[in-house]
Design a protein around this motif. Structure first.
Motif, PDB file in Angstrom:
ATOM      1  N   TYR A  39      36.027  46.225  51.105  1.00 54.81           N
ATOM      2  CA  TYR A  39      35.448  44.945  51.481  1.00 54.81           C
ATOM      3  C   TYR A  39      34.011  45.111  51.961  1.00 54.81           C
ATOM      4  O   TYR A  39      33.578  46.209  52.308  1.00 54.81           O
ATOM      5  N   GLY A  57      39.639  38.445  57.687  1.00 57.17           N
ATOM      6  CA  GLY A  57      39.258  37.994  56.354  1.00 57.17           C
ATOM      7  C   GLY A  57      37.991  37.163  56.337  1.00 57.17           C
ATOM      8  O   GLY A  57      37.268  37.132  55.338  1.00 57.17           O
ATOM      9  N   ASP A  58      37.690  36.500  57.456  1.00 57.92           N
ATOM     10  CA  ASP A  58      36.489  35.673  57.516  1.00 57.92           C
ATOM     11  C   ASP A  58      35.214  36.510  57.450  1.00 57.92           C
ATOM     12  O   ASP A  58      34.172  36.030  56.991  1.00 57.92           O
ATOM     13  N   PRO A  61      35.072  39.854  53.171  1.00 54.79           N
ATOM     14  CA  PRO A  61      35.530  39.487  51.824  1.00 54.79           C
ATOM     15  C   PRO A  61      35.635  40.723  50.940  1.00 54.79           C
ATOM     16  O   PRO A  61      34.838  41.660  51.070  1.00 54.79           O
ATOM     17  N   PRO A  62      36.601  40.776  50.036  1.00 53.81           N
ATOM     18  CA  PRO A  62      36.753  41.939  49.148  1.00 53.81           C
ATOM     19  C   PRO A  62      35.510  42.143  48.279  1.00 53.81           C
ATOM     20  O   PRO A  62      34.962  41.182  47.727  1.00 53.81           O
ATOM     21  N   THR A  63      35.074  43.378  48.178  1.00 59.44           N
ATOM     22  CA  THR A  63      33.881  43.685  47.376  1.00 59.44           C
ATOM     23  C   THR A  63      34.093  43.295  45.919  1.00 59.44           C
ATOM     24  O   THR A  63      33.178  42.793  45.257  1.00 59.44           O
ATOM     25  N   GLU A  65      35.836  40.886  44.814  1.00 57.85           N
ATOM     26  CA  GLU A  65      35.719  39.432  44.726  1.00 57.85           C
ATOM     27  C   GLU A  65      34.246  39.021  44.702  1.00 57.85           C
ATOM     28  O   GLU A  65      33.839  38.141  43.937  1.00 57.85           O
ATOM     29  N   VAL A  66      33.444  39.672  45.540  1.00 57.78           N
ATOM     30  CA  VAL A  66      32.015  39.342  45.606  1.00 57.78           C
ATOM     31  C   VAL A  66      31.319  39.651  44.278  1.00 57.78           C
ATOM     32  O   VAL A  66      30.447  38.902  43.827  1.00 57.78           O
ATOM     33  N   THR A 394      28.977  36.100  53.362  1.00 62.82           N
ATOM     34  CA  THR A 394      29.193  36.268  51.937  1.00 62.82           C
ATOM     35  C   THR A 394      30.415  35.487  51.478  1.00 62.82           C
ATOM     36  O   THR A 394      31.526  35.705  51.969  1.00 62.82           O
ATOM     37  N   GLY A 395      30.216  34.560  50.564  1.00 59.50           N
ATOM     38  CA  GLY A 395      31.329  33.831  49.969  1.00 59.50           C
ATOM     39  C   GLY A 395      31.549  32.462  50.576  1.00 59.50           C
ATOM     40  O   GLY A 395      31.462  32.267  51.793  1.00 59.50           O
ATOM     41  N   LYS A 397      34.330  30.736  50.763  1.00 56.34           N
ATOM     42  CA  LYS A 397      35.535  30.677  51.581  1.00 56.34           C
ATOM     43  C   LYS A 397      35.250  31.159  52.999  1.00 56.34           C
ATOM     44  O   LYS A 397      35.735  30.572  53.977  1.00 56.34           O
ATOM     45  N   SER A 398      34.488  32.240  53.128  1.00 57.12           N
ATOM     46  CA  SER A 398      34.168  32.768  54.451  1.00 57.12           C
ATOM     47  C   SER A 398      33.351  31.767  55.253  1.00 57.12           C
ATOM     48  O   SER A 398      33.561  31.593  56.458  1.00 57.12           O
TER      49      SER A 398
END
Length: 436
Positions: A39, A57-58, A61-63, A65-66, A394-395, A397-398
């Motif tokens: 991540y 998780g906030d 984020p998984p790398t 996914e990014v 990043t992201g 969702k976050s």
């Protein structure tokens, strides 16, 4: 990987590594990001994970996914154990064995770790706050301390559980102190029957004569006043010379020593470079700075190795601080240099850091910030802090999740990330669990 394609290996998926990888999207190269975690960690918000505002998780984020929409990038899970600068090969180790990653350009962004100034044994009882594991451990210790105090019949031992010592009064220590104060005075109100969480002592210690020494003295004073309003005890010019399970030994400016009895300690007094810096020094003839950072050329490359870039907290250049913004900009610079070379322009460009200012959130609705001579504090500072952190998270969702938690934190008392187990309370000092 296509034959003849320029190979870029990036060690580390923090700010520097991730920004470098994303900058190379669409470039004529193959990018491999290797890290021992899967991540990208938004490190400046770890203290909010530790105090129950945000979930892991906030901020992580998984790398994969990014980088999912970047066809020229792949992710490898493993710990880099060797860099052969002559053969241009990085070796990463994982449970399935060792993987050799050849490169034409290498960006090393391995970051930093807490520094205990020669007393690494302190870490057992005073964890740092540099990784997701640290944040979860500290969260367990903080919330666990209230649980242990609730069950402790002895008043002195109960007081020890309700005393929190934060070593280091930089942004991390200050922000953590403010959040623990708000947690005990507001969020946990009415949650316990045998104790009053508001009686908790929060002690912030630092060897410097004032908190937040990187900020202007007037802002530092405003932050100190706000912390005192929250009930935080500030002890400047206080050197921690001993740490054990039951407390810390503190030496004042006059040389006198005293004992602070506390079961919960967090260390944020200093940082040191990743051990990968020392490896580079041995394998590529690099020189190391005072705290283990690698000394680099003005364009962030190693002397004699223009194909190797060292960026972020691991580089030593012009006295630049170990800030997220330095990591982002240096990672972007390294990637831009590689992209220019691939475009036929081999001339090195000097890294020019643009200081965008500094921010620190003291409590909910109150932050301080400065950029040059411009200073902000209070609610305006908090709005700027909120905006900046939402932009750099990043992201999508976050960002949405963080904003949701911040709104509830500002207008209410709820903190939803309080889950704690008995093993988390004792953490590194835990004994093996028994069945039944």
């Amino acid at each position: 990987m296509a034959v003849g394609v320029h190979r870029v290996v990036i060690v580390g998926s923090g700010f520097a590594g991730l920004f470098a990888a994303r900058r190379l999207e669409g470039a004529p190269c193959e990018v491999t990001v290797v890290d021992r975690r899967t991540y990208h960690l938004f490190q400046p918000l770890l203290y909010q994970v530790a105090t129950g505002i945000l979930s892991e998780g906030d901020v992580a984020p998984p790398t994969r996914e990014v980088l999912r929409r970047q066809p020229n990038a792949r992710v490898v899970l493993g710990e880099v154990v060797d860099v052969d600068a002559a053969a241009r090969v990085v070796t990463a180790r994982s449970p399935v064995g060792e993987t050799a990653l050849g490169y034409d350009s290498l960006i090393v962004a391995a970051g930093s770790a807490p520094s205990y100034f020669g007393h690494d044994e302190f870490a057992v009882h005073a964890p740092g706050l540099k990784s997701l594991d640290d944040a979860l451990e500290v969260r367990g210790r903080i919330f666990g301390a209230f649980e242990m105090a609730e069950s402790e019949p002895d008043p002195e031992r109960r007081a020890a559980w309700l005393t929190f010592a934060l070593v280091g009064a930089g942004p991390t220590g200050v922000e953590l102190a403010g959040q623990i104060a708000e947690l005990s005075r507001q969020s946990l109100r009415g949650r316990y029957r045998a104790i009053d969480p508001a009686t908790a002592r929060i002690v912030l210690l630092d060897g410097a004569p004032r908190i937040l020494p990187a900020f202007d003295e007037r802002l530092s004073a405003r932050a100190a006043d706000r912390l005192r309003e929250l009930g935080v005890e500030i002890e400047p010019s206080a050197m921690v010379v001993g740490v054990d399970a039951d407390g810390i030994d503190v030496q004042g400016s006059d040389g006198a020593r005293r004992r602070l009895v506390t079961r919960t300690k967090v260390w944020s007094a200093g940082v040191q470079a990743s051990p990968l810096g020392a490896l580079l020094a041995r394998r590529a003839g690099a020189a190391l700075g005072r705290h283990g950072q690698v000394e680099v050329e003005p364009d962030c490359t190693l002397p004699g190795h223009p194909e190797i870039f060292v960026v972020g907290d691991l580089m030593s250049l012009d006295g630049l601080p170990g800030l997220a913004e330095v990591a982002m900009q240096s990672g972007l610079h390294a990637a831009s240099e590689i992209d220019r070379r691939l475009g036929g322009d081999p001339r090195p460009r000097r890294f020019q850091y643009r200081d965008l200012g500094s921010l620190a959130a003291i409590s909910r609705g109150y932050a301080i910030g400065q950029r040059g001579r411009v200073q902000v504090w209070g609610r305006p500072g908090w709005v700027i802090w909120l905006t900046v952190h939402l932009v750099f998270l990043t992201g999508f969702k976050s960002r949405v999740a963080a904003l949701f938690h911040w709104v509830f934190s500002l207008f209410g008392r709820a903190r939803y990330e309080q889950s704690t187990t008995l093993r988390q309370v004792t953490a590194r000092t835990a004994s093996p669990s028994r069945p039944g």
